[in-house]
Design a protein around this motif. Sequence first.
Motif, PDB file in Angstrom:
ATOM      1  N   ILE A  77       0.855  -1.191   0.000  1.00 23.81           N
ATOM      2  CA  ILE A  77       0.000   0.000   0.000  1.00 23.81           C
ATOM      3  C   ILE A  77       0.895   1.247   0.000  1.00 23.81           C
ATOM      4  O   ILE A  77       0.663   2.194  -0.743  1.00 23.81           O
ATOM      5  N   GLN A  78       1.927   1.210   0.856  1.00 22.61           N
ATOM      6  CA  GLN A  78       2.836   2.357   0.940  1.00 22.61           C
ATOM      7  C   GLN A  78       3.559   2.586  -0.388  1.00 22.61           C
ATOM      8  O   GLN A  78       3.710   3.719  -0.826  1.00 22.61           O
ATOM      9  N   LEU A 122       1.204   4.161  -2.814  1.00 21.11           N
ATOM     10  CA  LEU A 122       0.987   5.570  -2.463  1.00 21.11           C
ATOM     11  C   LEU A 122       2.176   6.419  -2.898  1.00 21.11           C
ATOM     12  O   LEU A 122       2.017   7.513  -3.445  1.00 21.11           O
ATOM     13  N   VAL A 155      -5.504  11.998  -1.594  1.00 23.95           N
ATOM     14  CA  VAL A 155      -5.851  10.673  -1.070  1.00 23.95           C
ATOM     15  C   VAL A 155      -5.573  10.583   0.431  1.00 23.95           C
ATOM     16  O   VAL A 155      -6.357  10.032   1.198  1.00 23.95           O
ATOM     17  N   GLU A 156      -4.449  11.155   0.848  1.00 24.80           N
ATOM     18  CA  GLU A 156      -4.109  11.061   2.266  1.00 24.80           C
ATOM     19  C   GLU A 156      -5.105  11.812   3.136  1.00 24.80           C
ATOM     20  O   GLU A 156      -5.477  11.370   4.217  1.00 24.80           O
ATOM     21  N   LEU A 193      -4.175   3.814  -7.871  1.00 28.11           N
ATOM     22  CA  LEU A 193      -3.828   2.931  -6.755  1.00 28.11           C
ATOM     23  C   LEU A 193      -4.349   1.515  -7.002  1.00 28.11           C
ATOM     24  O   LEU A 193      -3.646   0.532  -6.776  1.00 28.11           O
ATOM     25  N   LEU A 253     -10.257  -0.488  -0.542  1.00 25.27           N
ATOM     26  CA  LEU A 253      -9.124   0.420  -0.731  1.00 25.27           C
ATOM     27  C   LEU A 253      -9.132   1.493   0.355  1.00 25.27           C
ATOM     28  O   LEU A 253      -8.102   1.799   0.968  1.00 25.27           O
ATOM     29  N   ARG A 266      -7.975   0.192   3.665  1.00 22.47           N
ATOM     30  CA  ARG A 266      -6.528   0.005   3.724  1.00 22.47           C
ATOM     31  C   ARG A 266      -5.806   1.336   3.844  1.00 22.47           C
ATOM     32  O   ARG A 266      -4.864   1.485   4.600  1.00 22.47           O
ATOM     33  N   LEU A 267      -6.261   2.323   3.076  1.00 21.86           N
ATOM     34  CA  LEU A 267      -5.592   3.623   3.112  1.00 21.86           C
ATOM     35  C   LEU A 267      -5.791   4.289   4.469  1.00 21.86           C
ATOM     36  O   LEU A 267      -4.915   4.989   4.959  1.00 21.86           O
ATOM     37  N   SER A 317      -3.107   3.327   6.572  1.00 18.63           N
ATOM     38  CA  SER A 317      -1.758   3.350   6.013  1.00 18.63           C
ATOM     39  C   SER A 317      -1.145   4.731   5.911  1.00 18.63           C
ATOM     40  O   SER A 317      -0.028   4.873   5.471  1.00 18.63           O
ATOM     41  N   CYS A 318      -1.897   5.762   6.244  1.00 20.98           N
ATOM     42  CA  CYS A 318      -1.363   7.103   6.026  1.00 20.98           C
ATOM     43  C   CYS A 318      -0.723   7.698   7.271  1.00 20.98           C
ATOM     44  O   CYS A 318      -0.461   8.890   7.336  1.00 20.98           O
TER      45      CYS A 318
END
Lengths: 260, 109
Positions: free
Chosen positions: A186-187, A190, A201-202, A236, B64, B67-68, B71-72
């Motif tokens: 995932i990282q 990104l 997105v963040e 993504l 998605l 998960r994000l 993950s941030c």
Amino acid sequence: MLCIPDNSPVIDTQLSWPALGLGPMIGTDDAESLKDGVALPAVIDQPSPHNLTGTGPTVDLDTETPAERLARFEREAVPLMSGLLAHARKRANGDEYLAFDLVQMTYEKAYRHFAQYRPGTNLRAWLHRILDNTHNNIYRSQRRQPAAISVDGLMADQESDAALALLGDFPSAEQMALESLPDDDIQTALAALSEDFRKVVELADGQGYAYKEIAEMLDIPLGTVMSRLSRARNKLRESLRDAAFERGYLDAASAQVSQP
Amino acid sequence: MMREEFSAADMPSGVIRCSEAQGALHAYVDGEFGLLANVTATQLSVHVLACSPCAAFLGQLKALQQRLACSCGCEAPAELRTRVITRITQMHVNGDMFAYLDEVRVEDF
């Protein structure tokens, strides 16, 4: 044009109209409707062969003491709180207090029903599902008040909302892969995004900010937030699909871009 | 897989195309559905319930997003963390004898 697929999610499961939020469910009490939030469809209960989200040693649910269950809950469920909060912020429309309450209610319900959670299955999806359900219950109880009932369109929208809320529970191969990919992938995906896309997105998915807030923070129009977000998510999905293929989570057919 | 493209004029009124549905689903998973003027929730759910690619798309978006969300690198505030852990420990100690309070609170929301 609309296609009616022979594997429509409505057909291959046992959804009933009440479960879709379109009938007798209105007015049921919280304890009853909670069952929907906790009893996940069988398909998601299947331990996925590469599921990395439900870790830990095998648990013997019959002999587990309450203290052990508490410890297991704190070890496995509590670390997922940041993600739940981001999800709750979206549901709460920027109301931070409501978002906190949603997270707390989710954890209370999850803890109360933790014995029903099957170790090794997707705990994150289970928690997010309970959060959605909690939020729907709040909607439902608001709907019983006269002001909300007076607008037919609003009611229809909320019923549709309940129907759509359930749909994510019949995972496609790609969805299962997304759920089980390691965080590193995932990282990496990104990091491969351009700065502009990654920021949106963040803020939206990572932290749960509303479009309007993001537009103000980045000083871009609302429409730009929306288009960057959808393009970033498509990118993504693309790179994560590749990653899933490389790890053997997806076969070549499922890894094909399947845009309708 | 490509389907035949229809122009808006060919569509029965109220039926939306996959491209419109998927655009709306981005907003839907963000809780921003109210921003869309061109698609109603009824149109969207009718489409998605009948169209398995769009239903799968919705599931993928949700996955998605989940998960994000983890993950941030944003941490839940310590205040919330403490609140939740305190409450759960309380439930453990009391054997959840105050469960009825939650039901009351949800109803009264």
